[in-house]
Scaffold this motif. Structure first.
Motif, short mmCIF file in Angstrom:
data_model
loop_
_atom_site.label_atom_id
_atom_site.label_comp_id
_atom_site.label_asym_id
_atom_site.label_seq_id
_atom_site.Cartn_x
_atom_site.Cartn_y
_atom_site.Cartn_z
N ASP A 122 0.82 -1.21 0.00
CA ASP A 122 0.00 0.00 0.00
C ASP A 122 0.85 1.27 0.00
OD1 ASP A 122 -2.37 -1.46 0.00
OD2 ASP A 122 -2.38 -1.59 2.19
N GLY A 123 2.13 1.13 0.31
CA GLY A 123 3.03 2.27 0.30
C GLY A 123 3.75 2.39 -1.04
N GLU A 124 4.74 3.26 -1.06
CA GLU A 124 5.57 3.43 -2.26
C GLU A 124 6.44 2.18 -2.43
OE1 GLU A 124 7.01 5.18 -5.62
OE2 GLU A 124 5.41 5.95 -4.34
N PRO A 125 6.39 1.53 -3.60
CA PRO A 125 7.21 0.33 -3.77
C PRO A 125 8.69 0.68 -3.81
CG PRO A 125 6.11 0.89 -5.83
CD PRO A 125 5.59 1.83 -4.78
N ARG A 149 12.66 0.57 -5.10
CA ARG A 149 13.20 0.69 -6.46
C ARG A 149 13.28 -0.65 -7.16
NH1 ARG A 149 18.62 3.88 -6.88
NH2 ARG A 149 18.96 1.82 -7.69
#
Length: 177
Positions: A105-108, A110
């Motif tokens: 649900d967060g920023e994946p 890199r």
């Protein structure tokens, strides 16, 4: 299929079992390293512990959002992405390329992989079950995920999945006899 986008890999395996979906389902919901195992090559996917050879009532509770351990120490898991009793069980894993879970649900991160492993049961003629197992994978960087799949994961998955289907058939068809 729609859970993993963009999808880089996909596989589909199927078998027909001489047992109803109601008899197959309990074996699927008890999968996990801290439960019934995965019915494949136990040294590779269950820490050397033998997979269950019977249905265990205490392992039958499973719901969407639950975790299914994929390694014995519990540091990596599948999340139950979808569950429809006696019809579908879809497991999903979100991992960094170092093998650590991350919050989808967060920023994946890199570099990551995102995969699903779905088990779909359909009644077959004569009271049997057609079991279709579908896997999808994606992530980034695309070139690295694609190369890793082609060089290692596709073959490893074929070996493990083939064994799992054979072992599920053996267990399901001989249970209670």
């Amino acid at each position: 299929d729609e859970l993993v986008t963009p999808r880089l890999t996909r596989s589909t395996f199927a078998t027909t079992l001489n047992a109803s979906p109601a008899r197959v389902w309990p074996w699927l919901v008890q999968m996990g390293c801290d439960r019934g195992g995965f019915y494949s090559w136990d040294r590779l996917d269950n820490g050397g512990r033998a997979s269950a050879d019977r249905v265990h009532p205490e392992w039958q509770g499973l719901a969407a959002g639950d975790r299914v351990r994929s390694v014995p120490d519990g540091s990596v898991w599948f999340e139950v992405a979808a569950l429809e009793p006696e019809r579908a069980l879809v497991l999903r894993a979100h991992l960094t390329l170092r093998g650590r879970p991350f919050d989808p649900d967060g920023e994946p991160p890199r570099a990551f992989s995102d995969s699903t492993w779905g088990f779909f049961l359909r009644p077959a003629p004569g009271g049997g079950t057609r079991l279709v197992v579908r896997s999808n994978g994606g992530g980034r960087p695309r070139a690295l995920i694609g190369a890793g799949s082609w060089l290692f994961w596709d073959l490893a998955h074929w070996i493990m999945q083939t064994k799992q289907l054979a072992e599920l058939r053996r267990r399901v068809e001989t249970a209670g006899q």
